[in-house]
Write an enzyme that holds these catalytic residues in place. Structure first.
Site, PDB file in Angstrom:
ATOM      1  N   ARG A  75       0.837  -1.216   0.000  1.00 31.38           N
ATOM      2  CA  ARG A  75       0.000   0.000   0.000  1.00 31.38           C
ATOM      3  C   ARG A  75       0.862   1.252   0.000  1.00 31.38           C
ATOM      4  O   ARG A  75       0.496   2.272  -0.545  1.00 31.38           O
ATOM      5  CB  ARG A  75      -0.911   0.018   1.233  1.00 31.38           C
ATOM      6  CG  ARG A  75      -2.223  -0.703   1.023  1.00 31.38           C
ATOM      7  CD  ARG A  75      -3.259  -0.240   2.007  1.00 31.38           C
ATOM      8  NE  ARG A  75      -2.846  -0.396   3.386  1.00 31.38           N
ATOM      9  CZ  ARG A  75      -3.000  -1.523   4.086  1.00 31.38           C
ATOM     10  NH1 ARG A  75      -3.532  -2.581   3.529  1.00 31.38           N
ATOM     11  NH2 ARG A  75      -2.614  -1.586   5.335  1.00 31.38           N
ATOM     12  N   HIS A 131      -4.649   5.866  20.640  1.00 26.62           N
ATOM     13  CA  HIS A 131      -4.733   5.031  19.431  1.00 26.62           C
ATOM     14  C   HIS A 131      -3.390   4.905  18.718  1.00 26.62           C
ATOM     15  O   HIS A 131      -3.338   4.533  17.555  1.00 26.62           O
ATOM     16  CB  HIS A 131      -5.810   5.577  18.483  1.00 26.62           C
ATOM     17  CG  HIS A 131      -7.187   5.517  19.075  1.00 26.62           C
ATOM     18  ND1 HIS A 131      -8.227   6.320  18.673  1.00 26.62           N
ATOM     19  CD2 HIS A 131      -7.696   4.755  20.075  1.00 26.62           C
ATOM     20  CE1 HIS A 131      -9.308   6.034  19.386  1.00 26.62           C
ATOM     21  NE2 HIS A 131      -9.007   5.094  20.244  1.00 26.62           N
ATOM     22  N   GLY A 200     -12.928  18.419  19.259  1.00 21.88           N
ATOM     23  CA  GLY A 200     -12.900  17.826  17.913  1.00 21.88           C
ATOM     24  C   GLY A 200     -13.060  16.329  17.880  1.00 21.88           C
ATOM     25  O   GLY A 200     -12.465  15.657  17.040  1.00 21.88           O
TER      26      GLY A 200
HETATM   27  P1  NAD Z   1     -14.334  11.614  14.197  1.00 26.16           P
HETATM   28  O1  NAD Z   1     -13.869  11.617  12.773  1.00 26.16           O
HETATM   29  O2  NAD Z   1     -15.249  10.541  14.643  1.00 26.16           O
HETATM   30  O3  NAD Z   1     -15.079  13.000  14.513  1.00 26.16           O
HETATM   31  C1  NAD Z   1     -14.520  14.216  14.187  1.00 26.16           C
HETATM   32  C2  NAD Z   1     -15.219  15.298  14.998  1.00 26.16           C
HETATM   33  O4  NAD Z   1     -14.531  16.524  14.780  1.00 26.16           O
HETATM   34  C3  NAD Z   1     -16.687  15.533  14.597  1.00 26.16           C
HETATM   35  O5  NAD Z   1     -17.474  15.556  15.768  1.00 26.16           O
HETATM   36  C4  NAD Z   1     -16.642  16.911  13.926  1.00 26.16           C
HETATM   37  O6  NAD Z   1     -17.831  17.658  14.146  1.00 26.16           O
HETATM   38  C5  NAD Z   1     -15.466  17.567  14.627  1.00 26.16           C
HETATM   39  N1  NAD Z   1     -14.809  18.645  13.889  1.00 26.16           N
HETATM   40  C6  NAD Z   1     -14.677  18.811  12.549  1.00 26.16           C
HETATM   41  N2  NAD Z   1     -13.972  19.916  12.276  1.00 26.16           N
HETATM   42  C7  NAD Z   1     -13.628  20.467  13.472  1.00 26.16           C
HETATM   43  C8  NAD Z   1     -12.895  21.627  13.848  1.00 26.16           C
HETATM   44  N3  NAD Z   1     -12.345  22.443  12.933  1.00 26.16           N
HETATM   45  N4  NAD Z   1     -12.729  21.901  15.168  1.00 26.16           N
HETATM   46  C9  NAD Z   1     -13.273  21.073  16.102  1.00 26.16           C
HETATM   47  N5  NAD Z   1     -13.993  19.973  15.805  1.00 26.16           N
HETATM   48  C10 NAD Z   1     -14.152  19.674  14.499  1.00 26.16           C
HETATM   49  O7  NAD Z   1     -13.023  11.706  15.072  1.00 26.16           O
HETATM   50  P2  NAD Z   1     -12.650  11.009  16.460  1.00 26.16           P
HETATM   51  O8  NAD Z   1     -13.722  11.269  17.443  1.00 26.16           O
HETATM   52  O9  NAD Z   1     -11.264  11.421  16.749  1.00 26.16           O
HETATM   53  O10 NAD Z   1     -12.665   9.435  16.163  1.00 26.16           O
HETATM   54  C11 NAD Z   1     -12.176   8.908  14.976  1.00 26.16           C
HETATM   55  C12 NAD Z   1     -10.993   7.939  15.061  1.00 26.16           C
HETATM   56  O11 NAD Z   1     -10.286   8.135  13.862  1.00 26.16           O
HETATM   57  C13 NAD Z   1     -10.016   8.170  16.148  1.00 26.16           C
HETATM   58  O12 NAD Z   1      -9.784   6.949  16.711  1.00 26.16           O
HETATM   59  C14 NAD Z   1      -8.712   8.637  15.474  1.00 26.16           C
HETATM   60  O13 NAD Z   1      -7.660   7.803  15.899  1.00 26.16           O
HETATM   61  C15 NAD Z   1      -8.903   8.345  14.017  1.00 26.16           C
HETATM   62  N6  NAD Z   1      -8.523   9.455  13.100  1.00 26.16           N
HETATM   63  C16 NAD Z   1      -7.371  10.147  13.326  1.00 26.16           C
HETATM   64  C17 NAD Z   1      -7.026  11.191  12.479  1.00 26.16           C
HETATM   65  C18 NAD Z   1      -5.741  11.949  12.782  1.00 26.16           C
HETATM   66  O14 NAD Z   1      -4.827  11.398  13.383  1.00 26.16           O
HETATM   67  N7  NAD Z   1      -5.664  13.240  12.414  1.00 26.16           N
HETATM   68  C19 NAD Z   1      -7.843  11.549  11.414  1.00 26.16           C
HETATM   69  C20 NAD Z   1      -9.021  10.796  11.192  1.00 26.16           C
HETATM   70  C21 NAD Z   1      -9.352   9.752  12.058  1.00 26.16           C
END
Ligand code: NAD
Ligand code: ZN
Length: 257
Positions: A75, A131, A200
């Site tokens: 990948r 995570h 977030g």
């Molecule tokens: P999620 O994707 O389930 O939810 C994202 C949340 O962020 C939503 O409630 C949304 O309304 C909010 N949001 C969007 N833009 C925002 C902003 N500018 N400011 C504040 N809030 C905002 O994310 P989660 O709850 O972290 O769970 C998802 C899982 O996915 C986690 O386990 C994580 O490890 C993983 N993940 C990680 C990344 C990363 O490392 N950046 C990215 C995507 C998913």
């Protein structure tokens, strides 16, 4: 650029953080959205747009770790949009504000669900990555974590240099138990926090979503920063309906002013 609006909720959050003894933040993918990394859920999330993937990563790894590593390396040669976004991302004002709150002595710990390493790059030190971290590998026997580039891939699956156990990437897969050391740190923080920020996160992934509830039951002030409602909104004492970057920057400005 117009200076962002200081709402009564932002002012109340700054007062709570400025007068508490032990503030802790649970952070989710929404914080890194402003760095260009898509979230899974919420408006614009990749699962919201394309549906949820099959959740069998941990089973696949346990069945055949060698094949799993071969698939990862394969990948890697066909970069996904998501990994390209993570690799080109840099910390933004929100990550920097959290690091600044730690330096000011106002934020004691970050529990992050993000795997993108952006807290560390912003300068935060007290971080538990519940995570995991996508730049590291982890031994499944002794828990040793090492930068991925230091792991020899001559033999698959790679073995731990300390105990000979099987290495996998540190990122926790769906179905994989959360590493015990991370879980212990998170519980300890939830047990002492008197202010708990929830930033977030859609607050539907467990056990991460439990920690604010544990703290709130003990009487901690719950502060939610999210443009959208979550299952924790009803329990929150202060709700900031806005993007994390601007809101956290305003809080730091109020506390430094
Ligand atoms: P999620 O994707 O389930 O939810 C994202 C949340 O962020 C939503 O409630 C949304 O309304 C909010 N949001 C969007 N833009 C925002 C902003 N500018 N400011 C504040 N809030 C905002 O994310 P989660 O709850 O972290 O769970 C998802 C899982 O996915 C986690 O386990 C994580 O490890 C993983 N993940 C990680 C990344 C990363 O490392 N950046 C990215 C995507 C998913
Ligand atoms: Zn080991």
């Amino acid at each position: 650029m117009d200076s962002p609006e200081i709402t009564p909720e932002i002012r109340a959050a700054a007062e709570a953080i400025g007068s508490c003894k032990h503030a802790v933040a649970l952070v989710g993918a929404g914080l890194s959205a402003e760095s260009g990394i898509p979230t899974y859920r919420g408006a614009g999330g990749i699962w919201t747009k394309f549906g949820e993937p099959t959740i069998d990563g941990w089973d696949l790894f346990r069945r055949d770790p060698e094949q799993w590593w071969r698939d990862v390396l394969d990948r890697k040669s066909r970069r996904s949009e998501f990994s390209t976004a993570i690799e080109s991302a840099a910390p933004h004002a929100g990550h920097l504000a959290l690091a600044e709150l730690e330096r000011m002595g106002r934020l004691k710990h970050i529990i992050t669900q993000n795997i993108d390493n952006l807290h560390q790059r912003a300068g935060s030190l007290a971080v538990t990555e519940i995570h995991g971290n996508r730049t590291k590998g982890r031994c499944l026997s002794c828990g040793l974590r090492v930068p991925l580039e230091e792991i020899s891939l001559d033999r698959l699956p790679p073995l731990c240099g300390k105990c000979g156990g099987i290495m996998k990437n540190d990122t926790v897969m769906f179905g994989e138990p959360i590493p015990f050391d991370a879980l212990r740190h998170c519980h300890a923080e939830a047990e002492v926090a008197d202010v708990f920020l929830v930033i977030g996160t859609s607050a539907v992934v467990y056990p991460a979503a439990d920690f604010p509830v544990i703290a709130a039951r003990r009487g901690a002030t719950l502060i939610e920063i999210n443009p959208e409602r979550t299952p924790l909104t009803g329990m929150a004492n202060i709700v900031i309906r806005g993007p994390a970057g601007e809101s956290l920057q305003c809080i730091v400005d109020l506390l430094s002013g």
